[in-house]
Design a protein around this motif. Structure first.
Motif, PDB file in Angstrom:
ATOM      1  N   UNK A 104      64.165  42.058  94.490  1.00 50.73           N
ATOM      2  CA  UNK A 104      63.114  41.029  94.878  1.00 50.73           C
ATOM      3  C   UNK A 104      62.425  41.138  96.481  1.00 50.73           C
ATOM      4  N   UNK A 105      63.618  42.063  97.209  1.00 54.05           N
ATOM      5  CA  UNK A 105      63.110  42.298  98.668  1.00 54.05           C
ATOM      6  C   UNK A 105      62.266  43.639  98.807  1.00 54.05           C
ATOM      7  N   UNK A 106      61.982  44.235  97.646  1.00 52.27           N
ATOM      8  CA  UNK A 106      61.347  45.440  97.390  1.00 52.27           C
ATOM      9  C   UNK A 106      62.203  46.718  97.498  1.00 52.27           C
ATOM     10  N   UNK A 107      63.185  46.608  97.282  1.00 47.43           N
ATOM     11  CA  UNK A 107      64.208  47.934  97.481  1.00 47.43           C
ATOM     12  C   UNK A 107      64.023  48.627  96.255  1.00 47.43           C
ATOM     13  N   UNK A 108      63.787  49.995  96.228  1.00 50.08           N
ATOM     14  CA  UNK A 108      63.608  50.802  94.785  1.00 50.08           C
ATOM     15  C   UNK A 108      65.165  50.739  94.156  1.00 50.08           C
ATOM     16  N   UNK A 109      64.830  50.686  92.792  1.00 52.26           N
ATOM     17  CA  UNK A 109      65.669  50.577  91.978  1.00 52.26           C
ATOM     18  C   UNK A 109      67.005  51.678  92.165  1.00 52.26           C
ATOM     19  N   UNK A 110      66.563  53.025  92.496  1.00 51.75           N
ATOM     20  CA  UNK A 110      67.558  53.976  92.675  1.00 51.75           C
ATOM     21  C   UNK A 110      68.404  53.608  93.871  1.00 51.75           C
ATOM     22  N   UNK A 111      67.843  52.797  95.042  1.00 46.78           N
ATOM     23  CA  UNK A 111      68.638  52.564  95.938  1.00 46.78           C
ATOM     24  C   UNK A 111      69.493  51.301  95.869  1.00 46.78           C
ATOM     25  N   UNK A 112      69.153  50.236  94.911  1.00 46.92           N
ATOM     26  CA  UNK A 112      69.767  49.246  94.456  1.00 46.92           C
ATOM     27  C   UNK A 112      70.999  49.882  93.627  1.00 46.92           C
ATOM     28  N   UNK A 113      70.988  50.805  92.824  1.00 45.83           N
ATOM     29  CA  UNK A 113      72.033  51.483  92.179  1.00 45.83           C
ATOM     30  C   UNK A 113      73.284  51.764  93.209  1.00 45.83           C
ATOM     31  N   UNK A 114      72.664  52.682  94.318  1.00 49.76           N
ATOM     32  CA  UNK A 114      73.600  53.036  95.121  1.00 49.76           C
ATOM     33  C   UNK A 114      74.369  51.916  95.862  1.00 49.76           C
ATOM     34  N   UNK A 115      73.610  51.019  96.284  1.00 50.50           N
ATOM     35  CA  UNK A 115      74.060  49.749  97.035  1.00 50.50           C
ATOM     36  C   UNK A 115      75.065  48.786  96.344  1.00 50.50           C
ATOM     37  N   UNK A 116      74.697  48.777  95.096  1.00 52.97           N
ATOM     38  CA  UNK A 116      75.422  47.951  94.186  1.00 52.97           C
ATOM     39  C   UNK A 116      76.471  48.374  93.325  1.00 52.97           C
ATOM     40  N   UNK A 117      76.677  49.664  93.382  1.00 50.71           N
ATOM     41  CA  UNK A 117      77.734  50.353  92.712  1.00 50.71           C
ATOM     42  C   UNK A 117      77.462  50.740  91.060  1.00 50.71           C
ATOM     43  N   UNK A 118      76.025  50.589  90.725  1.00 58.88           N
ATOM     44  CA  UNK A 118      75.992  51.031  89.258  1.00 58.88           C
ATOM     45  C   UNK A 118      76.136  52.653  89.341  1.00 58.88           C
ATOM     46  N   UNK A 119      76.361  52.930  87.915  1.00 57.23           N
ATOM     47  CA  UNK A 119      76.437  54.370  87.618  1.00 57.23           C
ATOM     48  C   UNK A 119      75.105  55.081  87.864  1.00 57.23           C
ATOM     49  N   UNK A 120      74.070  54.434  87.247  1.00 52.89           N
ATOM     50  CA  UNK A 120      72.799  55.076  87.271  1.00 52.89           C
ATOM     51  C   UNK A 120      71.680  53.949  86.918  1.00 52.89           C
ATOM     52  N   UNK A 121      70.558  54.408  86.879  1.00 51.23           N
ATOM     53  CA  UNK A 121      69.328  53.308  86.562  1.00 51.23           C
ATOM     54  C   UNK A 121      69.487  52.746  85.257  1.00 51.23           C
ATOM     55  N   UNK A 122      69.896  53.626  84.097  1.00 50.03           N
ATOM     56  CA  UNK A 122      70.067  52.835  82.672  1.00 50.03           C
ATOM     57  C   UNK A 122      71.310  51.810  82.961  1.00 50.03           C
ATOM     58  N   UNK A 123      72.108  51.974  83.794  1.00 46.81           N
ATOM     59  CA  UNK A 123      73.379  51.007  83.625  1.00 46.81           C
ATOM     60  C   UNK A 123      72.886  49.748  84.537  1.00 46.81           C
ATOM     61  N   UNK A 124      72.075  49.784  85.336  1.00 44.11           N
ATOM     62  CA  UNK A 124      71.453  48.835  86.180  1.00 44.11           C
ATOM     63  C   UNK A 124      70.361  47.936  85.394  1.00 44.11           C
ATOM     64  N   UNK A 125      69.790  48.899  84.222  1.00 45.86           N
ATOM     65  CA  UNK A 125      68.613  48.211  83.383  1.00 45.86           C
ATOM     66  C   UNK A 125      69.531  47.313  82.406  1.00 45.86           C
ATOM     67  N   UNK A 126      70.639  47.917  81.690  1.00 49.94           N
ATOM     68  CA  UNK A 126      71.567  47.161  80.773  1.00 49.94           C
ATOM     69  C   UNK A 126      71.921  46.009  81.386  1.00 49.94           C
ATOM     70  N   UNK A 127      72.475  45.957  82.668  1.00 52.57           N
ATOM     71  CA  UNK A 127      73.094  44.844  83.198  1.00 52.57           C
ATOM     72  C   UNK A 127      71.880  43.631  83.371  1.00 52.57           C
ATOM     73  N   UNK A 128      70.610  44.265  83.745  1.00 47.81           N
ATOM     74  CA  UNK A 128      69.616  43.289  84.239  1.00 47.81           C
ATOM     75  C   UNK A 128      69.423  42.400  82.866  1.00 47.81           C
ATOM     76  N   UNK A 129      69.151  43.242  81.599  1.00 51.02           N
ATOM     77  CA  UNK A 129      68.946  42.406  80.614  1.00 51.02           C
ATOM     78  C   UNK A 129      70.094  41.588  80.053  1.00 51.02           C
ATOM     79  N   UNK A 130      71.396  42.129  80.267  1.00 53.97           N
ATOM     80  CA  UNK A 130      72.378  41.153  79.975  1.00 53.97           C
ATOM     81  C   UNK A 130      72.546  39.807  80.496  1.00 53.97           C
ATOM     82  N   UNK A 131      72.364  39.994  81.929  1.00 58.61           N
ATOM     83  CA  UNK A 131      72.636  38.931  82.638  1.00 58.61           C
ATOM     84  C   UNK A 131      71.389  38.165  83.224  1.00 58.61           C
ATOM     85  N   UNK A 132      70.486  38.699  83.384  1.00 57.85           N
ATOM     86  CA  UNK A 132      69.162  38.240  83.717  1.00 57.85           C
ATOM     87  C   UNK A 132      68.032  37.871  82.732  1.00 57.85           C
TER      88      UNK A 132
END
Length: 248
Positions: free
Chosen positions: A192-220
């Motif tokens: 929401x602050x405009x951070x690119x997804x790849x940087x969000x992955x690195x900042x929050x400890x996801x393995x990769x962007x597909x991992x982030x995408x699955x988490x967002x679908x599951x919890x958000x």
């Protein structure tokens, strides 16, 4: 199921070791969303709301997945006390609150019944005083080890199995579930602050962007792209950063 009314909400942190934050929302002016997406949340809360002259009080437990609620004419006046991880009501198993809410058996404009006792309705200004009364009455207790463990502070005095048992007893969730929920919520805040997804992955400890995408679908319940192109007819529930260590 707390909500962010896009400026119609006021919130503040608390000095109490039992409270994460306190919020209130009144009547909303301007365009009102017709739906609210209540995203996964690992904290529980006490909520007081007034609707057409009636007062309601509920304990709302942690939510392990998203739900979409129709708001009708919009939310009324609401007060919420969000409790920290590790704080819980002694007579009530926290597991019984997960993904549900328990309403007070009787509530008026001035008082409500909690665990068979009558309590004065808290206000935004005296919520901490209300919490102190719960503590003094022995109704609200706290396991500081749970707070420390989830914050990432190492402990060598308690076995891992004992830690797991105490976290589950105090929160109704496992450590893994709490960290997964909090990581997804923090990812949303960064997106929401405009951070690119790849940087969000690195900042929050996801393995990769597909991992982030699955988490967002599951919890958000939506994708990073959908978050960036928000639907004017839908609002997200209240998001906030806790002290939980989210990195794997």
């Amino acid at each position: 199921m707390t909500f962010d009314a896009g400026g119609g909400i006021e919130q503040h942190l608390s000095d109490s070791p039992y409270v994460e934050r306190i919020y209130r929302a009144g009547s909303i002016t301007g365009p009102v969303a017709s739906r609210m997406r209540s995203v996964a949340n690992s904290n529980w809360e006490l909520v007081v709301w007034r609707d057409r002259g009636d007062t309601h009080v509920s304990l709302r437990g942690p939510e392990t997945g998203p739900t979409v609620l129709e708001l009708g004419s919009g939310p009324g006046e609401t007060l919420g006390i969000i409790f920290r991880h590790g704080a819980f009501l002694a007579p009530m198993p926290m597991s019984a609150l997960v993904d549900t809410a328990v309403s007070s058996s009787h509530a008026t404009a001035r008082s409500f019944v909690l665990q068979g006792e009558e309590w004065e309705i808290p206000t935004y200004g005296n919520a901490d005083v209300f919490v102190d009364r719960l503590v003094r009455a022995g109704l609200l207790v706290r396991d500081p080890l749970v707070t420390d463990v989830l914050r990432g502070d190492a402990t060598t005095l308690v076995t891992p199995r004992s830690v797991q048992r105490r976290v589950a007893a105090a929160t109704g969730l496992t450590q893994g579930a709490i960290r997964q929920i909090e990581r997804a919520r923090q990812a949303v805040l960064l997106l929401q602050q405009g951070m690119p997804a790849i940087e969000v992955v690195q900042r929050t400890g996801y393995h990769d962007q597909p991992h982030l995408a699955r988490s967002l679908i599951r919890f958000i319940g939506c994708t990073a792209s959908q978050l960036r192109h928000a639907d004017d007819g839908e609002m997200l529930s209240l998001l906030y950063k806790t002290e939980v260590e989210v990195r794997p």
